[in-house]
Design a protein around this motif. Structure first.
Motif, PDB file in Angstrom:
ATOM      1  N   GLY A 112      25.288  22.828   9.122  1.00 48.08           N
ATOM      2  CA  GLY A 112      26.228  23.936   9.030  1.00 48.08           C
ATOM      3  C   GLY A 112      27.502  23.527   8.330  1.00 48.08           C
ATOM      4  O   GLY A 112      27.560  22.513   7.625  1.00 48.08           O
ATOM      5  N   ALA A 113      28.553  24.319   8.526  1.00 50.61           N
ATOM      6  CA  ALA A 113      29.848  24.050   7.895  1.00 50.61           C
ATOM      7  C   ALA A 113      30.898  23.846   8.979  1.00 50.61           C
ATOM      8  O   ALA A 113      30.907  24.576   9.980  1.00 50.61           O
ATOM      9  CB  ALA A 113      30.246  25.214   6.988  1.00 50.61           C
ATOM     10  N   TYR A 114      31.785  22.881   8.782  1.00 55.04           N
ATOM     11  CA  TYR A 114      32.719  22.518   9.854  1.00 55.04           C
ATOM     12  C   TYR A 114      33.663  23.656  10.221  1.00 55.04           C
ATOM     13  O   TYR A 114      34.197  23.688  11.330  1.00 55.04           O
ATOM     14  CB  TYR A 114      33.491  21.251   9.489  1.00 55.04           C
ATOM     15  N   TRP A 115      33.883  24.611   9.327  1.00 53.79           N
ATOM     16  CA  TRP A 115      34.795  25.720   9.621  1.00 53.79           C
ATOM     17  C   TRP A 115      34.059  26.919  10.232  1.00 53.79           C
ATOM     18  O   TRP A 115      34.677  27.908  10.581  1.00 53.79           O
ATOM     19  CB  TRP A 115      35.549  26.148   8.364  1.00 53.79           C
ATOM     20  N   ILE A 116      32.744  26.835  10.375  1.00 55.74           N
ATOM     21  CA  ILE A 116      31.941  27.859  11.049  1.00 55.74           C
ATOM     22  C   ILE A 116      31.354  27.208  12.300  1.00 55.74           C
ATOM     23  O   ILE A 116      30.355  26.489  12.249  1.00 55.74           O
ATOM     24  CB  ILE A 116      30.806  28.389  10.146  1.00 55.74           C
ATOM     25  N   ARG A 117      31.987  27.439  13.445  1.00 56.51           N
ATOM     26  CA  ARG A 117      31.667  26.663  14.645  1.00 56.51           C
ATOM     27  C   ARG A 117      30.569  27.274  15.514  1.00 56.51           C
ATOM     28  O   ARG A 117      29.948  26.575  16.311  1.00 56.51           O
ATOM     29  CB  ARG A 117      32.936  26.450  15.477  1.00 56.51           C
ATOM     30  N   ALA A 118      30.328  28.547  15.406  1.00 56.59           N
ATOM     31  CA  ALA A 118      29.340  29.190  16.270  1.00 56.59           C
ATOM     32  C   ALA A 118      27.928  28.713  15.928  1.00 56.59           C
ATOM     33  O   ALA A 118      27.527  28.693  14.759  1.00 56.59           O
ATOM     34  CB  ALA A 118      29.437  30.705  16.128  1.00 56.59           C
ATOM     35  N   ASP A 119      27.160  28.323  16.962  1.00 57.57           N
ATOM     36  CA  ASP A 119      25.782  27.872  16.739  1.00 57.57           C
ATOM     37  C   ASP A 119      24.944  28.952  16.074  1.00 57.57           C
ATOM     38  O   ASP A 119      24.040  28.655  15.278  1.00 57.57           O
ATOM     39  CB  ASP A 119      25.147  27.456  18.066  1.00 57.57           C
ATOM     40  N   ALA A 120      25.221  30.208  16.401  1.00 53.25           N
ATOM     41  CA  ALA A 120      24.445  31.308  15.828  1.00 53.25           C
ATOM     42  C   ALA A 120      24.650  31.441  14.322  1.00 53.25           C
ATOM     43  O   ALA A 120      23.866  32.115  13.648  1.00 53.25           O
ATOM     44  CB  ALA A 120      24.813  32.620  16.511  1.00 53.25           C
ATOM     45  N   GLN A 121      25.713  30.807  13.804  1.00 51.94           N
ATOM     46  CA  GLN A 121      26.002  30.889  12.371  1.00 51.94           C
ATOM     47  C   GLN A 121      25.542  29.652  11.609  1.00 51.94           C
ATOM     48  O   GLN A 121      25.807  29.528  10.417  1.00 51.94           O
ATOM     49  CB  GLN A 121      27.500  31.104  12.154  1.00 51.94           C
TER      50      GLN A 121
ATOM     51  N   ALA B  17      36.557  15.015  -2.582  1.00 51.48           N
ATOM     52  CA  ALA B  17      38.011  15.097  -2.407  1.00 51.48           C
ATOM     53  C   ALA B  17      38.557  16.403  -2.977  1.00 51.48           C
ATOM     54  O   ALA B  17      39.461  17.015  -2.399  1.00 51.48           O
ATOM     55  CB  ALA B  17      38.699  13.898  -3.062  1.00 51.48           C
ATOM     56  N   LEU B  18      38.014  16.853  -4.111  1.00 47.36           N
ATOM     57  CA  LEU B  18      38.471  18.123  -4.689  1.00 47.36           C
ATOM     58  C   LEU B  18      38.013  19.300  -3.828  1.00 47.36           C
ATOM     59  O   LEU B  18      38.767  20.269  -3.637  1.00 47.36           O
ATOM     60  CB  LEU B  18      37.949  18.269  -6.115  1.00 47.36           C
ATOM     61  N   MET B  19      36.802  19.227  -3.294  1.00 47.66           N
ATOM     62  CA  MET B  19      36.350  20.302  -2.409  1.00 47.66           C
ATOM     63  C   MET B  19      37.249  20.404  -1.185  1.00 47.66           C
ATOM     64  O   MET B  19      37.597  21.502  -0.748  1.00 47.66           O
ATOM     65  CB  MET B  19      34.895  20.063  -1.994  1.00 47.66           C
ATOM     66  N   GLN B  20      37.657  19.254  -0.615  1.00 47.98           N
ATOM     67  CA  GLN B  20      38.542  19.297   0.536  1.00 47.98           C
ATOM     68  C   GLN B  20      39.912  19.832   0.141  1.00 47.98           C
ATOM     69  O   GLN B  20      40.540  20.585   0.894  1.00 47.98           O
ATOM     70  CB  GLN B  20      38.682  17.907   1.149  1.00 47.98           C
ATOM     71  N   TYR B  21      40.379  19.483  -1.056  1.00 49.57           N
ATOM     72  CA  TYR B  21      41.672  19.959  -1.552  1.00 49.57           C
ATOM     73  C   TYR B  21      41.684  21.481  -1.694  1.00 49.57           C
ATOM     74  O   TYR B  21      42.731  22.112  -1.562  1.00 49.57           O
ATOM     75  CB  TYR B  21      41.976  19.306  -2.899  1.00 49.57           C
ATOM     76  N   GLY B  22      40.522  22.075  -1.957  1.00 52.96           N
ATOM     77  CA  GLY B  22      40.443  23.524  -2.123  1.00 52.96           C
ATOM     78  C   GLY B  22      40.318  24.282  -0.820  1.00 52.96           C
ATOM     79  O   GLY B  22      40.300  25.518  -0.826  1.00 52.96           O
ATOM     80  N   MET B  23      40.263  23.570   0.304  1.00 51.39           N
ATOM     81  CA  MET B  23      40.153  24.214   1.614  1.00 51.39           C
ATOM     82  C   MET B  23      41.539  24.381   2.233  1.00 51.39           C
ATOM     83  O   MET B  23      42.502  23.737   1.832  1.00 51.39           O
ATOM     84  CB  MET B  23      39.279  23.369   2.547  1.00 51.39           C
ATOM     85  N   GLY B  24      41.608  25.224   3.255  1.00 54.01           N
ATOM     86  CA  GLY B  24      42.876  25.415   3.947  1.00 54.01           C
ATOM     87  C   GLY B  24      43.142  24.353   4.990  1.00 54.01           C
ATOM     88  O   GLY B  24      44.258  23.861   5.134  1.00 54.01           O
ATOM     89  N   TRP B  25      42.079  23.974   5.734  1.00 51.36           N
ATOM     90  CA  TRP B  25      42.231  23.035   6.830  1.00 51.36           C
ATOM     91  C   TRP B  25      41.072  22.049   6.825  1.00 51.36           C
ATOM     92  O   TRP B  25      39.951  22.369   6.421  1.00 51.36           O
ATOM     93  CB  TRP B  25      42.254  23.767   8.178  1.00 51.36           C
ATOM     94  N   ALA B  26      41.335  20.832   7.311  1.00 53.73           N
ATOM     95  CA  ALA B  26      40.292  19.830   7.477  1.00 53.73           C
ATOM     96  C   ALA B  26      39.571  20.062   8.797  1.00 53.73           C
ATOM     97  O   ALA B  26      39.936  20.932   9.592  1.00 53.73           O
ATOM     98  CB  ALA B  26      40.911  18.429   7.443  1.00 53.73           C
ATOM     99  N   ALA B  27      38.541  19.263   9.054  1.00 51.59           N
ATOM    100  CA  ALA B  27      37.752  19.426  10.270  1.00 51.59           C
ATOM    101  C   ALA B  27      38.570  19.180  11.531  1.00 51.59           C
ATOM    102  O   ALA B  27      38.275  19.736  12.586  1.00 51.59           O
ATOM    103  CB  ALA B  27      36.546  18.489  10.235  1.00 51.59           C
ATOM    104  N   ASP B  28      39.601  18.343  11.427  1.00 48.55           N
ATOM    105  CA  ASP B  28      40.448  18.073  12.593  1.00 48.55           C
ATOM    106  C   ASP B  28      41.586  19.078  12.724  1.00 48.55           C
ATOM    107  O   ASP B  28      42.529  18.847  13.475  1.00 48.55           O
ATOM    108  CB  ASP B  28      41.002  16.648  12.531  1.00 48.55           C
ATOM    109  N   GLN B  29      41.509  20.192  12.002  1.00 46.25           N
ATOM    110  CA  GLN B  29      42.505  21.269  12.015  1.00 46.25           C
ATOM    111  C   GLN B  29      43.804  20.901  11.314  1.00 46.25           C
ATOM    112  O   GLN B  29      44.789  21.639  11.388  1.00 46.25           O
ATOM    113  CB  GLN B  29      42.808  21.736  13.448  1.00 46.25           C
TER     114      GLN B  29
END
Length: 665
Positions: free
Chosen positions: A147-156, A389-401
């Protein structure tokens, strides 16, 4: 930094130039062509402006044209002499013609490499995930994908979501795990639920057009079938070397600085001021100042991750200090803002270079890509995988918030309404040589939003949800003025005919008829007036004349079909019109004669409108535009609900003074 410095030197030639700006097309070719038809930056088109739907729009989206290189059926217009064009990012996702829009933008960049500037948005950068998640069998497994770290629900997560989607409404099972993952990525993690089917339709239209050109299809021929696997494969193809998405990544910037204007996709906020990510490979991490290039053997495998220690450290450029970097072939120095943009471009260049190298490895058939055990999206971080690194730069928040110190996934809104610019941001940008920040990313009502703040002006121009804007009753208008308000008299309704589903024919379905352009006119500081550095001859500590905004023109069409076209003065009292620099006069209202930053409202009606725009008038209602009849357009936002209403400028003036405390009730 050398390439950017070379561009800066080219921008400094001549005493004036103009800039046209549009942003967030998101694959909407109908809207893009509507913009080109009304743009002041491009030569007038001989063809009629496109209707929002019908065969013409379908033909354009099919890439069936016979004009110059580009995705549209109509030839791309010429960029006017004396103009630069800046596109603000988010080229793809919701409008049904991703490939055609990318091709048009890339064709303009190729035709005018020094005058067309493309920005990367979050929707452009996150497509790099296709290489990470669609290339290898072990990352394409629905059951094993984390899954994706910003989508936390198991159903997703992919397995549960795919099963639920297949069971809902008797949906046919995807043809392969790759197709299921691609559909899940788009619908669940990228916020574009229609894009998989829109790409299928665009590919089918292109295939049909190709068959007709080859003489194998008739006008009433059935639309060719495009399989799930073919759609998924095309998303992967687009990010491999030579693909449209890959070419856009290679040709776009993270920040563009022209004169005293900084262009970003989202917003410059306090946490990202001067921040530059430096990639550190495992081999270089023990060396002082280790950065930049990763050994060829390293770019296919993980180095460090957020679990083992960050592989990126952040430099903080002091935007109030003068950098030592010089323009190529010139004794002049870069401004702090130009230096920041150049450093970000070096980071992007290195990351995209590694990403394309990995893609070429796949194309060359040299075996599977040796990614980490799970796809990047599962954990995020600076893993060392190509482009991570560029993909992370394009995000709003990291996995640790932790908030990513980036101007991409950011905006100038708070709970949907305009937010004053922080003092630290204003002071740093003004000191760095910036008077205007122009951006997109998140829409506010149905046109540009201006926020004025102590020597800094912010203009955002995303119109992607214009059709949702509600019109409220006017305020402070006499009966005569109400007649002038025309269709704006009623309230509580949306002006458009209602949203439609996205398609090739109508674009993203939520824009309605709204379209806008920001046009900036830049000129030298007046030799007889002090510039921002207090130097009377128009030069400063950077050893060259500064080009500054002398007028900002905002024009377009609102969601109710009404046009607007007004201008705001520059923020430098010492700006003057250039002579012989190639910058044409911007059409529209003449610039007011008093500063829009003044705390005292002017007495003339013309100047009063410019003084009001960019101010909060009352209770979250901001003055957003001066209408042709002299009335002021106010807009309010909360969440994703936006409202418009018109008012009398004198009423707005009194309310603004009450709101600021300068006038007692």
């Amino acid at each position: 930094m050398a390439n950017h410095a070379r561009n800066v030197a080219a921008h400094a030639l001549g005493s004036s130039f103009n800039i046209g700006f549009v942003t967030d097309l998101e694959g909407d070719l109908v809207h893009w062509r509507r913009y080109l038809a009304m743009s002041k930056a491009f030569e007038p088109q001989t063809q009629q402006p496109l209707a929002p739907s019908g065969p013409a729009a379908t033909a354009i989206a099919s890439g069936a044209g016979s004009g110059p290189p580009g995705g549209g059926a109509l030839p791309l217009p010429a960029l006017r002499e004396g103009f630069h064009f800046v596109y603000g990012g988010d080229a793809v996702d919701k409008g049904g013609a991703d490939l055609a829009v990318l091709e048009d933008l890339l064709a303009l960049k190729k035709r005018y490499p020094g005058r067309v500037h493309l920005l990367l948005g979050n929707r452009d950068i996150n497509k790099m995930r296709f290489l990470h998640e669609l290339a290898n069998p072990h990352t394409c497994s629905v059951k094993e994908h984390p899954g994706a770290y910003w989508i936390r629900a198991d159903a997703q997560k992919p397995a549960a979501w795919t099963e639920a989607a297949n069971n809902a409404g008797g949906k046919q099972q995807p043809e392969s795990d790759r197709a299921a993952i691609a559909e899940w990525m788009l619908k669940v993690t990228m916020g574009c639920p229609d894009t998989f089917e829109l790409r299928r339709a665009e590919l089918a239209a292109r295939r049909l057009s190709k068959e007709k050109k080859a003489g194998h299809g008739s006008d009433d021929a059935a639309t060719p079938r495009v399989s799930d696997d073919e759609v998924a494969a095309d998303f992967l193809r687009s990010v491999l070397p030579g693909g449209q998405q890959a070419e856009y990544l290679a040709n776009a910037d993270l920040m563009v600085v022209l004169g005293d204007v900084a262009f970003v996709h989202g917003a410059v906020w306090e946490g990202c001021l001067g921040a530059v990510p430096r990639f550190v490979s495992r081999a270089a991490s023990g060396k002082a100042g280790g950065r930049g290039d990763v050994e060829e053997a390293d770019f296919l495998v993980p180095t460090t991750s957020t679990r083992d220690g960050a592989a990126v450290h952040w430099d903080r450029l002091d935007l109030k200090a003068h950098p030592k970097a010089r323009l190529e072939g010139s004794p002049s120095l870069l401004t702090p803002a130009e230096a920041w943009a150049a450093e970000l471009q070096e980071f992007k260049r290195a990351e995209v270079g590694r990403f394309l190298k990995a893609g070429q490895h796949l194309l060359d058939g040299r075996g599977q890509l040796a990614w980490s055990a799970h796809p990047w999206a599962g954990t995020g971080g600076y893993t060392g995988d190509a482009g991570a690194a560029l993909m992370q730069y394009g995000m709003g928040w990291a996995a640790d918030q932790e908030r990513i110190p980036s101007p991409i996934y950011a905006n100038y809104l708070r709970d949907g309404g305009p937010a004053p610019v922080a003092a630290a941001v204003r002071e740093s940008l003004v000191a760095s040589g910036v008077s205007h920040v122009v951006s997109g990313h998140q829409p506010f009502a149905d046109g540009p939003l201006v926020i004025s703040s102590g020597g800094l002006r912010v203009i955002t121009a995303d119109t992607s949800y214009s059709n949702n804007t509600k019109w409220e009753p006017p305020l402070g208008l006499s009966e005569t003025s109400l007649e002038k308000a025309g269709g704006n008299k009623a309230g509580g309704h949306t002006a458009g005919a209602g949203n439609t589903g996205a398609s090739l024919e109508v674009g993203n379905g939520t824009r309605g008829c709204a379209v806008c352009e920001v046009v900036l006119e830049l000129g030298e500081l007046d030799e007889e007036n002090p510039g921002m550095d207090g130097v009377s001859n128009g030069e400063n500590d950077f050893g060259r004349r500064r080009l500054v905004v002398r007028k900002a023109n905002l024009h377009g069409t609102l969601s109710n079909g009404d046009p607007y076209d007004f201008s705001l003065p520059g923020l430098h009292s010492g700006s003057r019109r250039g002579a012989g620099g190639g910058g044409d006069e911007i059409e529209g209202d003449p610039p007011p004669v008093v500063s829009a930053e003044s705390g005292v409202p002017p007495t003339s009606a013309e100047s009063l409108g410019a003084w009001l725009v960019g101010r909060e008038i009352y209770d979250g209602w901001w003055a957003r535009a001066v209408l042709p009849n002299g009335q002021i357009l106010l807009s309010h936002g909360q969440g994703f609900t936006h409202k418009n209403r018109v008012c009398d400028p004198l009423w707005a003036r009194d309310q603004a003074l009450l709101n600021s405390g300068a006038l007692q009730k």
